[in-house]
Design an enzyme around this catalytic site. Structure first.
Site, mmCIF file in Angstrom:
data_model
loop_
_atom_site.group_PDB
_atom_site.id
_atom_site.type_symbol
_atom_site.label_atom_id
_atom_site.label_comp_id
_atom_site.label_asym_id
_atom_site.label_seq_id
_atom_site.Cartn_x
_atom_site.Cartn_y
_atom_site.Cartn_z
ATOM 1 N N ARG A 1 -6.131 -6.130 -2.755
ATOM 2 C CA ARG A 1 -6.034 -4.666 -2.699
ATOM 3 C C ARG A 1 -4.597 -4.210 -2.480
ATOM 4 O O ARG A 1 -4.191 -3.160 -2.996
ATOM 5 C CB ARG A 1 -6.963 -4.078 -1.634
ATOM 6 C CG ARG A 1 -7.012 -2.551 -1.718
ATOM 7 C CD ARG A 1 -8.263 -1.969 -1.085
ATOM 8 N NE ARG A 1 -8.228 -1.944 0.360
ATOM 9 C CZ ARG A 1 -9.309 -1.878 1.130
ATOM 10 N NH1 ARG A 1 -10.521 -1.881 0.575
ATOM 11 N NH2 ARG A 1 -9.222 -1.839 2.430
ATOM 12 N N ASP B 1 0.820 -1.212 0.000
ATOM 13 C CA ASP B 1 0.000 0.000 0.000
ATOM 14 C C ASP B 1 0.859 1.269 0.000
ATOM 15 O O ASP B 1 0.523 2.278 -0.616
ATOM 16 C CB ASP B 1 -0.899 0.074 1.240
ATOM 17 C CG ASP B 1 -1.524 -1.233 1.650
ATOM 18 O OD1 ASP B 1 -0.965 -2.300 1.344
ATOM 19 O OD2 ASP B 1 -2.577 -1.192 2.293
#
Length: 397
Positions: free
Chosen positions: A232, A162
């Site tokens: 994700r 991320d």
């Protein structure tokens, strides 16, 4: 009023209403989602009414999406929304309300991209000063023994996929604007560390986190990686490479390094695309596992990265075709409408924080049992990014 005149007047009102409704429904879906987001979250207040605006990555991803819509349409409303949201937090002297530099959280870097956009557009000094504050955080951010920036002070030695989206595009753009090309060495190094240490050799996909010291209970004692290939996390990583490359000149050797990393990562993700749905499962390498499912924000991130990278010539046309297939499936699966203006983006995992507590262990169960909600900022932001490429730039035809 005579009955006939009254009837004609009523008919006229109905006609106007129907025309307005038709005009609204004929707007691109991305525009409808953007407009509704501005109404739902005035001035960037993501919580309930009365909640203050808070500096952080959730506001950052919404503003990234709104920025992309503005760049695709040049409609002033989207620029003004970004500026007003930032102005609620950035003071005339460049100080940033609610920002805590002592946390050393990379999540706080993402809105720096909007500071740079606003500075270049308006030339207001406060935006440059605020961006400089974030650049100073990067300079003093704690690092692993290999030089990898920590996710945050609270999670020692931890690097997350991320974080590259939070860090790298801002870092590279700042270097380009303020003529600090030496910083590109560090930008590339962060990607390279993750590719080397977090990549699964059998699939080419990447584990969500890597802890160099391997002190956390979930860290693989041989590799330091977290246990799962979370969609994700991979989505943030692909978007980071996609958005960093435009700030690195093609004549610079760093461009070829980043491009090769983008192509390797996207190749692995393309292979993981489910042939039946055209989308991707939450645990990327286990599509048939019990409880595994398709989550909205991750597939939107992949769609954005594929579409933009193909448009810029950084990926072959096959990736644009894969993005089109995914975009059509996303609209069927995750877009729910209940009127001309009411559009919901469903199926987004609300919160994941690998390493934050012992329970945040990166196991498959951890990701598969995370709360799923509608109209989450991460889902909306990713939808606006994907839609800016697929609808507003004409890629959806």
């Amino acid at each position: 009023m005579a009955p006939a005149a009254h009837a004609i007047a009523c008919l006229g009102l109905v006609t106007v209403f129907l025309l307005q409704t038709q005009a609204q429904t004929q707007q691109p879906l991305t525009i409808r989602v953007a407009n509704q987001a501005m109404e739902r979250w005035p001035d960037g207040r993501l919580g309930p009414q009365g909640t203050p605006t808070v500096w952080g990555f959730e506001l950052g991803i919404v503003l990234c999406g709104m920025d992309a819509v503005w760049r695709a349409t040049r409609e002033p409303a989207y620029f003004h929304y970004v500026q007003q949201s930032v102005d609620h937090l950035v003071q005339p002297n460049g100080a940033i309300d609610t920002y805590n530099p002592d946390a050393y959280s990379l999540n706080n870097i993402l809105i720096g991209r909007e500071l740079l956009m606003l500075y270049q557009t308006t030339h207001q000094e406060k935006y440059r000063l605020a961006a400089k504050t974030l650049r100073q955080q990067i300079a003093t951010q704690p690092r692993t023994a290999s030089g990898g920036v920590w996710h945050a002070r609270a999670t020692p030695d931890l690097m997350l996929l991320d974080d590259q989206f939070m860090l790298a595009p801002f870092y590279a753009e700042y270097a380009a604007i303020f003529h600090e090309p030496q910083d590109l060495d560090d930008v590339v190094k962060q990607f390279a560390l993750l590719e080397h240490h977090a990549q699964d050799p059998s699939t080419g996909l990447m584990y969500h986190g890597w802890q160099e010291s391997r002190s956390m209970p979930w860290a693989n004692k041989n590799t330091g990686t977290s246990p799962s290939l979370w969609a994700r996390g991979m989505g943030w990583y692909l978007m980071a490479l996609t958005d960093t490359l435009p700030y690195v000149p093609r004549s610079d050797p760093h461009h070829a390094e980043l491009l090769a990393m983008l192509q390797r990562a996207c190749s692995a993700v393309l292979k993981a695309q489910d042939p039946g749905t055209g989308l991707w499962y939450q645990i990327l390498d286990q599509p048939g596992a019990k409880g595994n499912y398709i989550e909205s924000s991750s597939v939107l991130m992949f769609t954005y990265a594929f579409a933009k990278s193909a448009r810029l010539g950084n990926l072959p046309p096959a990736y644009g075709i894969a993005a089109k297939r995914a975009w059509k499936a996303i609209q069927i699966r995750f877009v729910r409408t209940s009127g001309p203006e009411q559009v919901e983006i469903t199926g987004t995992v609300r919160h994941v924080a690998l390493g934050a507590t012992p329970a945040d262990d990166g196991s498959s169960d951890y990701y598969l049992h995370a709360p799923v909600v509608s109209n989450d900022p991460k889902g909306i932001g990713a939808f606006l990014l994907a839609g800016s490429e697929m609808e507003l730039r004409g890629s959806a035809k």
